[in-house]
Motif scaffolding. Sequence first.
Motif, PDB file in Angstrom:
ATOM      1  N   UNK A 119      -4.912  -8.764  -9.070  1.00 50.62           N
ATOM      2  CA  UNK A 119      -3.748  -9.544  -9.493  1.00 50.62           C
ATOM      3  C   UNK A 119      -2.506  -9.229  -8.675  1.00 50.62           C
ATOM      4  N   UNK A 120      -2.335  -7.958  -8.310  1.00 46.65           N
ATOM      5  CA  UNK A 120      -1.080  -7.520  -7.704  1.00 46.65           C
ATOM      6  C   UNK A 120      -1.226  -7.168  -6.238  1.00 46.65           C
ATOM      7  N   UNK A 121      -2.460  -7.147  -5.722  1.00 45.53           N
ATOM      8  CA  UNK A 121      -2.677  -6.805  -4.324  1.00 45.53           C
ATOM      9  C   UNK A 121      -1.932  -7.715  -3.379  1.00 45.53           C
ATOM     10  N   UNK A 147       0.815  -1.202   0.000  1.00 45.95           N
ATOM     11  CA  UNK A 147       0.000   0.000   0.000  1.00 45.95           C
ATOM     12  C   UNK A 147       0.853   1.257   0.000  1.00 45.95           C
ATOM     13  N   UNK A 148       0.482   2.238  -0.811  1.00 46.83           N
ATOM     14  CA  UNK A 148       1.282   3.447  -0.955  1.00 46.83           C
ATOM     15  C   UNK A 148       1.511   4.139   0.383  1.00 46.83           C
ATOM     16  N   UNK A 149       0.477   4.240   1.199  1.00 48.57           N
ATOM     17  CA  UNK A 149       0.597   4.972   2.468  1.00 48.57           C
ATOM     18  C   UNK A 149       1.465   4.246   3.477  1.00 48.57           C
ATOM     19  N   UNK A 150       1.765   2.966   3.208  1.00 46.26           N
ATOM     20  CA  UNK A 150       2.602   2.185   4.125  1.00 46.26           C
ATOM     21  C   UNK A 150       4.061   2.126   3.701  1.00 46.26           C
ATOM     22  N   UNK A 151       4.365   2.636   2.512  1.00 43.82           N
ATOM     23  CA  UNK A 151       5.719   2.509   1.974  1.00 43.82           C
ATOM     24  C   UNK A 151       6.667   3.527   2.593  1.00 43.82           C
ATOM     25  N   UNK A 192      -2.478  -0.751  -8.587  1.00 42.69           N
ATOM     26  CA  UNK A 192      -2.637  -0.633  -7.138  1.00 42.69           C
ATOM     27  C   UNK A 192      -1.662  -1.557  -6.408  1.00 42.69           C
ATOM     28  N   UNK A 193      -1.103  -1.094  -5.338  1.00 44.07           N
ATOM     29  CA  UNK A 193      -0.102  -1.771  -4.519  1.00 44.07           C
ATOM     30  C   UNK A 193       1.291  -1.767  -5.172  1.00 44.07           C
ATOM     31  N   UNK A 194       1.367  -1.217  -6.392  1.00 44.12           N
ATOM     32  CA  UNK A 194       2.664  -0.910  -7.019  1.00 44.12           C
ATOM     33  C   UNK A 194       2.507   0.425  -7.734  1.00 44.12           C
ATOM     34  N   UNK A 195       1.887   1.377  -7.047  1.00 45.81           N
ATOM     35  CA  UNK A 195       1.480   2.632  -7.685  1.00 45.81           C
ATOM     36  C   UNK A 195       2.667   3.406  -8.232  1.00 45.81           C
ATOM     37  N   UNK A 229      12.546   5.242   0.273  1.00 43.75           N
ATOM     38  CA  UNK A 229      12.645   4.156  -0.708  1.00 43.75           C
ATOM     39  C   UNK A 229      11.881   4.501  -1.987  1.00 43.75           C
ATOM     40  N   UNK A 230      10.711   5.111  -1.844  1.00 44.78           N
ATOM     41  CA  UNK A 230       9.944   5.516  -3.020  1.00 44.78           C
ATOM     42  C   UNK A 230      10.659   6.621  -3.788  1.00 44.78           C
TER      43      UNK A 230
END
Length: 261
Positions: A257-259, A99-103, A151-154, A107-108
């Motif tokens: 698929x990617x979640x 999840x984006x808010x958890x990354x 999603x989850x690899x935004x 690192x991003x």
Amino acid sequence: MDQWNGSTAVVTGASSGIGAEFAAALAQRQCNLVLVARREDRLRELATRIEGEYGVQVRVVSADLSLRSEVDRLAQTLAASGTPIDVLVNNAGFATHGGFSDQDAARMNDEVAVNVAAVVALTRALLPGMVSRGRGAVVNIASTAAFQPIPFMAVYGATKAFVLSFTEALWGELEGTGVDALALCPGATDTEFFDVAGEAASVGKRQTPAQVVATAMRALDQRRQPPSVVSGCANRWSSRLPLLLPRRATIRVTRKLVGAK
């Protein structure tokens, strides 16, 4: 691109996977090489093997492309060498999954720096020389992730969408100059990529690096070289689906698929 023999190619992310395979494929065509990655020991092992097998000149440059200072140092090193660079393969890149808010924010930022900023900076540094000489090629590694939001690899999906659009635009600018631009879009590939991104990021049957690079080389050899190419029949079909589905449906499919798994 014509006349590979005797040209010089820079390959980033060359220590393994698709980058190492590109190095071997270009050396087989008698390109001299500049191999770039963080892991100097792996680069030197590859350089020794390629020099022995193909008889080309191979130079190794260790650089962390998440740091702009390192990107600039690489560009300056290449300029100072006095050797014209005829081919640039921007292969270095990585993905984060979750999840984006958890990354992790740092690192991003590194992900954007390597996948986008380094690609733009190195292309800007080396492309003018190719244009002035009327020959050359820029190959940027995009992804099937470029064709729809992930999603989850935004962040990863967005960086690869940038690479695809950027490279195709360059293709349009460079038409008629003698310089090629190609965005290579692999799907899941059997590399160390998933050691970083995690297995949850893998969708579909994986290709080998050799299959992916062969797709790029065939495209570059075409008389009417395309602006982008997707590697693998199944991947080519899946990349077209977002054009047929409503946007919300596309996002929901990729989320499933990617979640997180």
